[in-house]
Scaffold this motif. Sequence first.
Motif, PDB file in Angstrom:
ATOM      1  N   UNK A   1      45.199  68.196  49.163  1.00 11.33           N
ATOM      2  CA  UNK A   1      44.436  67.033  48.373  1.00 11.33           C
ATOM      3  C   UNK A   1      43.020  67.875  47.814  1.00 11.33           C
ATOM      4  N   UNK A   2      42.912  69.088  48.016  1.00  6.21           N
ATOM      5  CA  UNK A   2      41.861  69.560  47.408  1.00  6.21           C
ATOM      6  C   UNK A   2      41.557  69.443  45.813  1.00  6.21           C
ATOM      7  N   UNK A   3      42.626  69.564  45.252  1.00  9.08           N
ATOM      8  CA  UNK A   3      42.300  69.471  43.826  1.00  9.08           C
ATOM      9  C   UNK A   3      42.095  67.759  43.491  1.00  9.08           C
ATOM     10  N   UNK A   4      42.776  67.204  44.316  1.00  5.86           N
ATOM     11  CA  UNK A   4      42.378  65.728  43.935  1.00  5.86           C
ATOM     12  C   UNK A   4      41.026  65.317  44.316  1.00  5.86           C
ATOM     13  N   UNK A   5      40.455  65.864  45.323  1.00  8.55           N
ATOM     14  CA  UNK A   5      38.973  65.805  45.570  1.00  8.55           C
ATOM     15  C   UNK A   5      38.141  66.332  44.399  1.00  8.55           C
ATOM     16  N   UNK A   6      38.256  67.216  43.679  1.00  4.54           N
ATOM     17  CA  UNK A   6      37.473  67.620  42.575  1.00  4.54           C
ATOM     18  C   UNK A   6      37.735  66.742  41.578  1.00  4.54           C
ATOM     19  N   UNK A   7      38.957  66.121  41.140  1.00  2.00           N
ATOM     20  CA  UNK A   7      39.085  65.146  39.989  1.00  2.00           C
ATOM     21  C   UNK A   7      38.542  63.757  40.345  1.00  2.00           C
ATOM     22  N   UNK A   8      38.568  63.503  41.682  1.00  2.00           N
ATOM     23  CA  UNK A   8      38.075  62.167  42.100  1.00  2.00           C
ATOM     24  C   UNK A   8      36.332  62.383  41.954  1.00  2.00           C
ATOM     25  N   UNK A   9      35.919  63.586  42.243  1.00  2.00           N
ATOM     26  CA  UNK A   9      34.434  63.715  41.900  1.00  2.00           C
ATOM     27  C   UNK A   9      34.191  63.527  40.482  1.00  2.00           C
ATOM     28  N   UNK A  10      35.017  64.210  39.635  1.00  2.72           N
ATOM     29  CA  UNK A  10      34.941  63.977  38.149  1.00  2.72           C
ATOM     30  C   UNK A  10      34.663  62.731  37.676  1.00  2.72           C
ATOM     31  N   UNK A  11      35.819  61.997  38.140  1.00  2.00           N
ATOM     32  CA  UNK A  11      35.819  60.541  37.772  1.00  2.00           C
ATOM     33  C   UNK A  11      34.748  59.660  38.327  1.00  2.00           C
ATOM     34  N   UNK A  12      34.344  59.862  39.563  1.00  2.00           N
ATOM     35  CA  UNK A  12      33.174  59.211  40.063  1.00  2.00           C
ATOM     36  C   UNK A  12      32.107  59.599  39.187  1.00  2.00           C
ATOM     37  N   UNK A  13      31.556  60.599  38.825  1.00  2.00           N
ATOM     38  CA  UNK A  13      30.324  60.962  38.315  1.00  2.00           C
ATOM     39  C   UNK A  13      30.479  60.324  36.974  1.00  2.00           C
ATOM     40  N   UNK A  14      31.474  60.353  36.130  1.00  2.00           N
ATOM     41  CA  UNK A  14      31.682  59.918  34.755  1.00  2.00           C
ATOM     42  C   UNK A  14      31.351  58.426  34.997  1.00  2.00           C
ATOM     43  N   UNK A  15      31.820  57.848  36.096  1.00  2.47           N
ATOM     44  CA  UNK A  15      31.475  56.457  36.113  1.00  2.47           C
ATOM     45  C   UNK A  15      30.066  56.046  36.562  1.00  2.47           C
ATOM     46  N   UNK A  16      29.630  56.851  37.593  1.00  2.00           N
ATOM     47  CA  UNK A  16      28.393  56.246  38.320  1.00  2.00           C
ATOM     48  C   UNK A  16      27.015  57.104  37.838  1.00  2.00           C
ATOM     49  N   UNK A  17      27.212  58.231  37.323  1.00  2.00           N
ATOM     50  CA  UNK A  17      26.246  58.906  36.905  1.00  2.00           C
ATOM     51  C   UNK A  17      26.385  60.094  35.938  1.00  2.00           C
ATOM     52  N   UNK A  18      26.817  59.689  34.810  1.00  2.00           N
ATOM     53  CA  UNK A  18      27.250  60.356  33.611  1.00  2.00           C
ATOM     54  C   UNK A  18      26.407  61.457  33.264  1.00  2.00           C
ATOM     55  N   UNK A  19      25.084  61.438  33.500  1.00  2.00           N
ATOM     56  CA  UNK A  19      24.322  62.491  33.206  1.00  2.00           C
ATOM     57  C   UNK A  19      24.083  63.473  34.167  1.00  2.00           C
ATOM     58  N   UNK A  20      24.893  63.354  35.319  1.00  2.00           N
ATOM     59  CA  UNK A  20      24.879  64.446  36.455  1.00  2.00           C
ATOM     60  C   UNK A  20      23.463  64.555  37.140  1.00  2.00           C
ATOM     61  N   UNK A  21      23.513  65.385  37.993  1.00  2.00           N
ATOM     62  CA  UNK A  21      22.174  65.700  39.015  1.00  2.00           C
ATOM     63  C   UNK A  21      21.037  65.754  38.125  1.00  2.00           C
ATOM     64  N   UNK A  22      21.078  66.796  37.399  1.00  2.00           N
ATOM     65  CA  UNK A  22      19.957  67.142  36.528  1.00  2.00           C
ATOM     66  C   UNK A  22      19.642  66.779  35.192  1.00  2.00           C
ATOM     67  N   UNK A  23      20.749  66.311  34.739  1.00  2.00           N
ATOM     68  CA  UNK A  23      20.856  65.962  33.269  1.00  2.00           C
ATOM     69  C   UNK A  23      20.162  64.791  33.002  1.00  2.00           C
TER      70      UNK A  23
END
Lengths: 237, 353
Positions: free
Chosen positions: B323-345
């Motif tokens: 499920x490695x790939x699924x993790x990466x894409x879950x991360x993408x979805x989660x950031x887009x929902x919760x912190x679209x500007x990312x860590x430093x953006x």
Amino acid sequence: MAMLELENVHAYYGYIHALQGISMTVEKGEIVALIGANGAGKTTTLRTISGLLKPRQGRVLLDGEDLAKYKAHEIVYKGVAMVPEGRGIFAKLTVAENLDMGAYSRNDKKGIAEDLERVFTLFPRLKERRNQVAGTLSGGEQQMLATARALMARPRLLLMDEPSMGLAPVLVEAVFDTIQEINKKGTTILLVEQNALMALQIADRGYVLQTGEIVLSDTAEGLRQNPMVQKAYLGIE
Amino acid sequence: MKIDLERISWVDIFLWLFRIAAFVLIVVGIYNTLAAGKYTSEQWVTLIFSGLAQGSIYALIALGYTLVYGILLMINFAHGDIYMAGAFTAVFLAEYFAENGFLAAHPFIALTLLALLAGGVSMALAVLVERIAYRPLRNAPRLVPLITAIGASFSIEYTFRGLYGPGFHAYPPVPALSGSVHIGRFEVPTVQIVVLIAAVVLMAGLYFLVERTKIGKAMRAVSENQDVARLMGIDIDWVIVFTFAVGGLLAGVAGVFNGLFRPQGVYFFMGFIPGIKAFTAAVLGGIGNVPGAMVGGILLGIIEALGPNLFLEGLGIPAANQLKDAIAFTVLVLILIFRPQGIFGERLAEKKA
Ligand SMILES: Nc1ncnc2c1ncn2[C@@H]1O[C@H](COP(=O)(O)OP(=O)(O)OP(=O)(O)O)[C@@H](O)[C@H]1O
Ligand SMILES: [Mg+2]
């Protein structure tokens, strides 16, 4: 031959006919003021000279050479620098980096270092803040930076778009003093100003722009005495 | 923070519940795994190092997305294929070097040449894509270059498929990299250490370029205000080409690293997944932000490496490693929902978009 000459220049934004046949000249060593109400086309005139906007008709000549074939960045190499409207400093770059960008067109390390000293003498405040991110400067300091940055190009012709905008009266005085000082050291200046009174006090000549057309041109003294100018731009009834 | 009760919508409530649920799941998963004590610390360290090496590859690719976005506010969706092109071309040189023994005899020179070839090919291709697919559309609505990006992506993929077929070409093993290195009481594969060090050196170089050099300052100036940059005498077309070239170079070199690191080899579609993952890394760090892409890449590599064992298994999910790939894409979805500007953006809306 005039250093800068505009011949019947027409410029558009899409369908908006912003400049409707402007002709004017700036001689070497002069300060020329361009005054006019909001939306008259002052900024557009400067953008057309600096090449950001290309005239659809008419010519812009620098030392007699048509600038049509040059891109905006190439015109800088011909000795034209601009202090843009709203200052246009690079907010995320430091003061020193902004000044480096001003000197982007040059390669003479020694001359650049000299000019850096020169602008720091002119604006000691910038020297104190050279490593500060420019976006955190006060409005007045940003204006100083925008002017200093343009000087770093060592321009022959300096286009200034409302350098006094948003400044406290004391600072406005200081800015106009600086403009005169820059001019005395040999830089030709085309100055756009809302503050017509101040502009006409330091200028040699002036043009009055109204909805994309030049409606008056005279010596600065002549314009100050002109009843129409007094009424519309100097607030004298 | 002032909370205006009447302004709280169902969407807010849903998002908060979602956040809490995601958090609880992660914590419970990690707790269960650690409580079960199934893995030794050696095993964790092994996972972390493979995450670091993989993450540094993501970071190198992510830099290409972020540099281009910083300047043009555009996602170069052909970037994954630009990465593939370099890796794919260099595999033939690698095979040649392996056959004549050069790879075994002079691994450092051989690998440098491979990286240069891959970097050069990807760089040239990135410049070409900018020229053909993006430059003519610079003033078009923002959806248009997105479509040409997809077109460019397919053209590159099927050009390679047409030239070299749909099969895999494996990078030959490099004898010098096949062993492992002892770090304290842990044993780490040499190839991971070498990839990590090389990637860090490249990223340091890029950071120096962007922060200290004249062209780097010009890149930052262009990304803030193109018109004012022109007034400084900066040729923005040249700066944009340069930006694409640097991004392409890093991607190509990353392609060689990937080849060394993962035995399955290169094929025409290999750029797709790493492309999306690197894009995820760039978004995670804050798209447009150079250190953000570096941190985001490394972080994503580690999350991916640890994630399956660390919390998926703890949740009782079978075959977690797949499920490695699924993790990466879950991360993408989660950031887009919760912190679209990312860590430093900064928030995207603050940009001139
Ligand atoms: N980017 C643009 N797109 C469309 N119209 C524009 C644009 N910029 C300026 N204009 C129009 O062109 C005309 C001249 O604008 P310009 O900015 O040159 O005025 P100005 O004399 O500098 O005014 P101000 O004193 O307010 O700065 C105005 O009618 C303005 O609305
Ligand atoms: Mg204006």
